[in-house]
Design a protein around this motif. Structure first.
Motif, PDB file in Angstrom:
ATOM      1  N   ARG A  92     -37.484  26.509 -31.180  1.00  0.00           N
ATOM      2  CA  ARG A  92     -38.496  25.505 -30.861  1.00  0.00           C
ATOM      3  C   ARG A  92     -37.959  24.466 -29.884  1.00  0.00           C
ATOM      4  NH1 ARG A  92     -43.029  24.437 -34.537  1.00  0.00           N
ATOM      5  NH2 ARG A  92     -43.162  26.213 -35.938  1.00  0.00           N
ATOM      6  N   GLU A  93     -36.750  23.975 -30.153  1.00  0.00           N
ATOM      7  CA  GLU A  93     -36.167  22.950 -29.283  1.00  0.00           C
ATOM      8  C   GLU A  93     -35.949  23.490 -27.874  1.00  0.00           C
ATOM      9  OE1 GLU A  93     -33.676  20.781 -32.905  1.00  0.00           O
ATOM     10  OE2 GLU A  93     -32.620  22.021 -31.445  1.00  0.00           O
ATOM     11  N   ALA A 117     -39.185  24.256 -25.862  1.00  0.00           N
ATOM     12  CA  ALA A 117     -39.917  23.060 -25.450  1.00  0.00           C
ATOM     13  C   ALA A 117     -39.550  22.708 -24.002  1.00  0.00           C
ATOM     14  CB  ALA A 117     -39.584  21.902 -26.389  1.00  0.00           C
ATOM     15  N   HIS A 118     -38.401  23.189 -23.540  1.00  0.00           N
ATOM     16  CA  HIS A 118     -37.967  22.933 -22.156  1.00  0.00           C
ATOM     17  C   HIS A 118     -38.432  24.047 -21.228  1.00  0.00           C
ATOM     18  CE1 HIS A 118     -35.145  19.673 -23.249  1.00  0.00           C
ATOM     19  NE2 HIS A 118     -34.983  20.372 -24.361  1.00  0.00           N
ATOM     20  N   TYR A 119     -39.628  24.576 -21.456  1.00  0.00           N
ATOM     21  CA  TYR A 119     -40.010  25.781 -20.731  1.00  0.00           C
ATOM     22  C   TYR A 119     -40.081  25.587 -19.214  1.00  0.00           C
ATOM     23  CZ  TYR A 119     -44.831  24.042 -20.517  1.00  0.00           C
ATOM     24  OH  TYR A 119     -45.943  23.303 -20.272  1.00  0.00           O
ATOM     25  N   ALA A 126     -40.413  30.884 -21.365  1.00  0.00           N
ATOM     26  CA  ALA A 126     -40.607  30.831 -22.811  1.00  0.00           C
ATOM     27  C   ALA A 126     -41.455  32.038 -23.203  1.00  0.00           C
ATOM     28  CB  ALA A 126     -41.299  29.532 -23.177  1.00  0.00           C
ATOM     29  N   THR A 157     -45.912  30.469 -26.373  1.00  0.00           N
ATOM     30  CA  THR A 157     -45.593  29.060 -26.129  1.00  0.00           C
ATOM     31  C   THR A 157     -46.500  28.502 -25.035  1.00  0.00           C
ATOM     32  OG1 THR A 157     -43.310  29.565 -26.705  1.00  0.00           O
ATOM     33  CG2 THR A 157     -43.689  27.459 -25.644  1.00  0.00           C
ATOM     34  N   HIS A 203     -49.329  25.456 -25.168  1.00  0.00           N
ATOM     35  CA  HIS A 203     -49.342  24.312 -24.240  1.00  0.00           C
ATOM     36  C   HIS A 203     -50.706  24.174 -23.578  1.00  0.00           C
ATOM     37  CE1 HIS A 203     -45.346  22.526 -24.142  1.00  0.00           C
ATOM     38  NE2 HIS A 203     -44.904  23.729 -24.494  1.00  0.00           N
ATOM     39  N   LYS A 241     -53.155  22.729 -26.028  1.00  0.00           N
ATOM     40  CA  LYS A 241     -52.935  21.298 -26.228  1.00  0.00           C
ATOM     41  C   LYS A 241     -53.537  20.496 -25.079  1.00  0.00           C
ATOM     42  CE  LYS A 241     -49.609  18.023 -27.809  1.00  0.00           C
ATOM     43  NZ  LYS A 241     -48.289  17.747 -28.311  1.00  0.00           N
ATOM     44  N   ASP A 254     -45.327  23.790 -30.124  1.00  0.00           N
ATOM     45  CA  ASP A 254     -43.932  24.240 -30.069  1.00  0.00           C
ATOM     46  C   ASP A 254     -43.749  25.586 -30.775  1.00  0.00           C
ATOM     47  OD1 ASP A 254     -44.204  23.470 -32.666  1.00  0.00           O
ATOM     48  OD2 ASP A 254     -42.417  22.209 -32.729  1.00  0.00           O
ATOM     49  N   THR A 274     -43.173  29.427 -31.301  1.00  0.00           N
ATOM     50  CA  THR A 274     -42.468  30.400 -30.466  1.00  0.00           C
ATOM     51  C   THR A 274     -42.722  31.834 -30.922  1.00  0.00           C
ATOM     52  OG1 THR A 274     -40.504  30.221 -31.839  1.00  0.00           O
ATOM     53  CG2 THR A 274     -40.601  28.798 -29.913  1.00  0.00           C
TER      54      THR A 274
END
Lengths: 283, 282
Positions: B229-230, B233-235, B245, B249, B253, B256, B265, B267
């Motif tokens: 997940r962490e 998040a930097h996709y 990602a 994912t 996004h 959202k 988040d 995956t």
């Protein structure tokens, strides 16, 4: 006339023991009927050993059928007099980029095919430039193929085929040994070719994401064609695909999972935007 | 702690025209029992990195500790290290060579100096762990399918009872079902034996489904390190370096952005479906 047309195509080969004695026969292709329209994009899916590569090798007479017939642009591949015409009509790109490049300089490698066809020198250079441009490799024309990445080598291999101006190009798992970047480069190059040159494309793969834009998809299992339709039709049948050891794009899987949990989503969603739109409509 | 890398650098052909800095100041600690994924595009240094873990390649500078002891210390038992940190290369089936499956898997333990009986016992256990059917034990490894060959190659490493299993692209070239089978088996192995597993891959979808932790390599450097997940998040950063990602994912996004109340988040398909269903029910 169809670009590729087969009727009851069969390919058998002998099974041998260690001493070379024949102990039986294997049927790699078992009664395949296939039609590919000129200019279309056709994908063939299937697990390892399903017969899809054997089928591909029939499309430019690397293998000839042991039963039934396959015609390439109207030419029977079994007819020895047509062999070179068949090969010139359907060019082939293989899985391993390292096994298909022979030149020490990119542009020489691409020029090898047309040179063998007896194309005049001026015309060869024109074709080399043209085909390298269409796969986005023109700036590497003076480079050594050894220094290229897998995706770049594979694009050079495609340019080499294109320079022979085939009506049809058969790609046998061209991305299987590449990383995601290389895969994207190769698929984009193939798409551009279709737009620019109206060449018929037959793509053998087991990456589902690569077949979303195909006009039709064939799924092979045990030498048979077991499913046939548009990508949307094929990917609506998630459970059936599982039986044939295939999977579906992750977005399609997510949509299917949401359907199972009660959301009223259409079947066979292929792209991320489609799923997002469909979910927005439900809200 | 199982393995620790401290400021490891590796330079190919130093002092020549072909000099290339393949690992740059990599520090990394891997706990016993972790399931770690290493991702990075071709040339990012991930294969170089894993070949350092069992001393096949020696760092140009920096240090590597296995169970608290530096492997570069004088007199360090490299042979033992290599049996404890088992490395399965890409396309390992090309390394099969024996007349039948069982003999092939016995090769590792035989070199550890075990008796014939012990070798066979370890080999049988290893083959069972990878789910290889007993009726093929006496078959030539060359007559097996790609997926089965790969199981045999992995069993060959497991038979040496490693504490750490490192796999370089174990699913490359397999069809989707073969891929799932191998990954499920590795996952099962990890849970069953508590072995540390380090999995190198460039398929984000595969990695996200199995591992506890992802290390992203880029140009020889450790770029990201965290839970799936962490990391995913930097996709946007991942895309810049030629990675991506998992597809889901991106869907999350998008949702959202369109005003759905989702955490964005997720995956895996499971997580994404849970999140979407929750947003509909709230």
């Amino acid at each position: 006339m169809e670009m590729i047309h087969s009727e009851k195509l069969v390919y058998e080969y002998d099974k041998r023991d260690e001493e070379g004695n024949v102990i039986g026969t294997n049927r790699a292709i078992d009664g395949v009927d296939i039609d590919v329209a000129p200019g279309s994009f056709v994908a063939v899916l299937g697990h390892n050993g399903s017969g899809k590569s054997t089928l591909a090798k029939h499309m430019n007479a690397i293998l000839v059928p042991t039963g039934g017939t396959i015609w390439v642009d109207g030419k029977d591949t079994k007819d020895p007099a047509e062999l070179w015409n068949v090969r010139q009509t359907a060019g082939m790109v293989f899985q391993n980029p390292d096994n298909q490049i022979i030149g020490t300089v990119v542009e020489e490698d691409v020029g090898f095919g047309p040179e063998n066809l007896g194309v005049p020198t001026d015309e060869i250079w024109k074709r080399v430039e043209d085909s390298l441009r269409s796969v986005g490799m023109l700036e590497y024309r003076k480079a050594s193929p050894n220094k290229l990445s897998g995706g770049q080598k594979q694009r050079v291999a495609i340019a080499g085929v294109i320079a022979m101006e085939p009506k049809c190009i058969v790609l046998d798992e061209p991305t299987a040994m590449l990383d995601p970047n290389g895969r994207r480069e190769v698929i984009q190059a193939v798409e551009k070719l279709r737009e620019e040159k109206n060449v018929t494309v037959i793509l053998i793969t087991h990456y589902m994401e690569e077949v979303i834009d195909a006009d039709q998809v064939f799924v092979m299992d045990d030498g048979h064609i077991v499913m046939h339709g548009t990508p949307r039709e094929i990917f609506s049948r998630v459970d059936e695909l599982k039986v044939y050891r295939m999977d579906v794009p992750q977005v399609t899987m997510l949509a299917e999972e949401l359907r199972k949990r009660g959301l009223d989503l259409p079947r066979g969603i292929l792209r991320r935007e489609e799923l997002v739109e469909a979910l927005c409509r439900l809200r | 702690m199982s393995i620790a890398l401290e400021h490891v650098n590796y330079v190919y052909s130093p002092g020549t025209a072909y000099e290339r800095h393949a690992l740059k100041d990599v520090s990394l600690e891997i706990e016993q029992g972790q399931f770690v994924g290493i991702i990075g595009h071709t040339g990012s240094g991930k294969s170089t990195l894993i070949q350092h873990l069992n001393g096949l390649m020696k760092a140009t500078s920096g240090n590597i500790y296995y169970e608290g002891q530096s492997i570069y210390e004088e007199g360090y038992d490299m042979k033992k290290l290599r049996t404890q940190v088992g490395l399965v290369f890409q396309y390992p089936e090309y390394q099969l060579f024996e007349v039948d499956v069982l003999t092939d898997v016995c090769f590792g333990p035989k070199n550890q100096g075990l008796s014939q009986e012990e070798c066979e016992k370890n080999a049988r256990e290893a083959l069972e762990l990878v789910g290889f059917p007993e009726k093929y034990y006496r078959q030539s490894p060359f007559e097996l399918s790609g997926g089965q060959k790969r199981r045999v190659a992995i069993a060959g490493i497991l038979a040496m009872h490693p504490k750490v299993l490192v796999l370089d692209e174990p699913t490359a070239g397999l069809d989707p079902k073969g891929r799932d089978e191998i990954l499920d088996q590795i996952d099962h192995l990890h849970k069953e034996t508590g072995m540390t597993v380090i999995l190198v891959s460039h398929s984000m979808e595969d990695i996200a489904n199995y591992v506890d932790r992802i290390v992203v390599m880029n140009r020889g450097e450790k770029m990201l390190d965290g839970t799936p997940r962490e990391v995913f998040a930097h996709y946007k950063e991942l895309e810049k370096v030629g990675l991506a990602a998992p597809q889901v994912t991106y869907v999350m996004h998008d949702l959202k952005e369109r005003g759905f109340d989702v955490a964005a988040d997720a995956t895996t398909i499971e997580e994404a479906a849970d999140d979407i269903m929750r947003s509909f029910h709230d």
